[in-house]
Design a protein around this motif. Structure first.
Motif, short mmCIF file in Angstrom:
data_model
loop_
_atom_site.label_atom_id
_atom_site.label_comp_id
_atom_site.label_asym_id
_atom_site.label_seq_id
_atom_site.Cartn_x
_atom_site.Cartn_y
_atom_site.Cartn_z
N LEU A 146 0.83 -1.21 0.00
CA LEU A 146 0.00 0.00 0.00
C LEU A 146 0.86 1.26 0.00
CD1 LEU A 146 -2.81 1.21 0.04
CD2 LEU A 146 -2.77 1.05 2.53
N CYS A 150 0.88 4.03 -2.90
CA CYS A 150 0.64 5.46 -2.60
C CYS A 150 1.77 6.32 -3.15
CB CYS A 150 0.49 5.67 -1.09
SG CYS A 150 -1.05 5.04 -0.42
N THR A 153 1.34 6.43 -6.88
CA THR A 153 0.23 7.30 -7.26
C THR A 153 0.62 8.77 -7.13
OG1 THR A 153 -1.34 5.61 -6.58
CG2 THR A 153 -2.20 7.85 -6.78
N THR A 169 -4.30 9.50 -15.88
CA THR A 169 -5.26 9.45 -14.78
C THR A 169 -5.77 8.02 -14.57
OG1 THR A 169 -7.04 10.12 -16.27
CG2 THR A 169 -5.97 11.85 -14.98
N LEU A 173 -6.14 5.75 -10.79
CA LEU A 173 -7.27 4.98 -10.30
C LEU A 173 -6.88 3.60 -9.78
CD1 LEU A 173 -9.87 5.87 -13.07
CD2 LEU A 173 -9.66 6.85 -10.78
N LEU A 175 -4.92 2.90 -7.46
CA LEU A 175 -4.75 2.88 -6.01
C LEU A 175 -5.99 2.30 -5.31
CD1 LEU A 175 -2.98 3.57 -3.59
CD2 LEU A 175 -3.98 5.86 -3.61
N TRP A 176 -7.16 2.56 -5.85
CA TRP A 176 -8.39 2.08 -5.22
C TRP A 176 -8.43 0.57 -5.06
CZ3 TRP A 176 -12.60 5.50 -7.94
CH2 TRP A 176 -12.49 6.79 -7.44
N PRO A 177 -8.25 -0.21 -6.15
CA PRO A 177 -8.31 -1.66 -5.93
C PRO A 177 -7.18 -2.19 -5.05
CG PRO A 177 -7.80 -1.18 -8.23
CD PRO A 177 -8.09 0.12 -7.56
N MET A 179 -5.96 -0.62 -2.47
CA MET A 179 -6.37 -0.36 -1.08
C MET A 179 -7.39 -1.39 -0.65
SD MET A 179 -6.42 3.85 -0.87
CE MET A 179 -8.14 3.89 -0.88
#
Length: 179
Positions: A146, A150, A153, A169, A173, A175-177, A179
């Motif tokens: 993670l 981060c 990202t 961009t 995106l 980073l969401w999955p 996390m």
């Protein structure tokens, strides 16, 4: 003369494995592929861009075939991670230059910016995951991954801002999955 230069570039690329070990061959092919793309875009030479793409694919195949790492290697400062980073960087460079110069692309190159962006990000995140997995205990792997995502990202966000690279961009995106 263009065909002569292309043949010379192909022969020089094929000679690289004869003089270098597999890990340096991967680096040389990835960087040479990025340079061929840059020249191909600047001079509107689709054959040079195609050769750059072939060199990047060759670098990836050669890299995976020769992947081995001693256990005492340092995290993020070893040939496996750096090789993944070079292949990722070359693919992202190709994607960026095709995005910047859409008028020079041929029909077969239209899907390449997105495909190369995804290819580059897969190599970057895959190389980071494998390196973290190799050096950390399984309990420390999720938070370290993670943190890696981060930091990546944040770097990608800087690229979007600095060079107004809107296609990047998509990378933000990811980073969401994770996390």
């Amino acid at each position: 003369t263009v065909i002569t230069l292309s043949v010379l570039a192909i022969l020089a690329s094929l000679a690289i494995p004869l003089g270098l070990d597999p890990h340096w061959t991967t680096a040389a092919w990835a960087l040479e592929g990025a340079a061929m793309v840059w020249v191909g875009v600047r001079q509107n030479r689709p054959l040079a861009r195609l050769l750059g793409l072939v060199l990047q694919a060759g670098a990836a195949v050669f890299f995976v075939d020769s992947l081995s790492l001693p256990p005492e290697s340092l995290p993020f400062a070893n040939r496996a991670f750096l090789g993944c980073g070079l292949i990722a960087g070359a693919a992202l460079f190709y994607s960026f230059w095709l995005d910047r110069n859409p008028a020079q692309t041929r029909r077969w190159e239209h899907p390449l910016p997105l495909l190369l962006l995804v290819w580059g990000l897969l190599w970057w995140y895959g190389g980071g995951y494998l390196d973290l997995d190799r050096h950390l205990q399984w309990q420390a792997l999720p938070p370290a991954l993670l943190l890696y995502a981060c930091a990546t990202t944040a770097g990608l966000g800087w690229l979007v801002y600095r060079w107004a690279w809107q296609r990047m961009t998509v990378g933000l995106l990811l980073l969401w999955p994770i996390m």
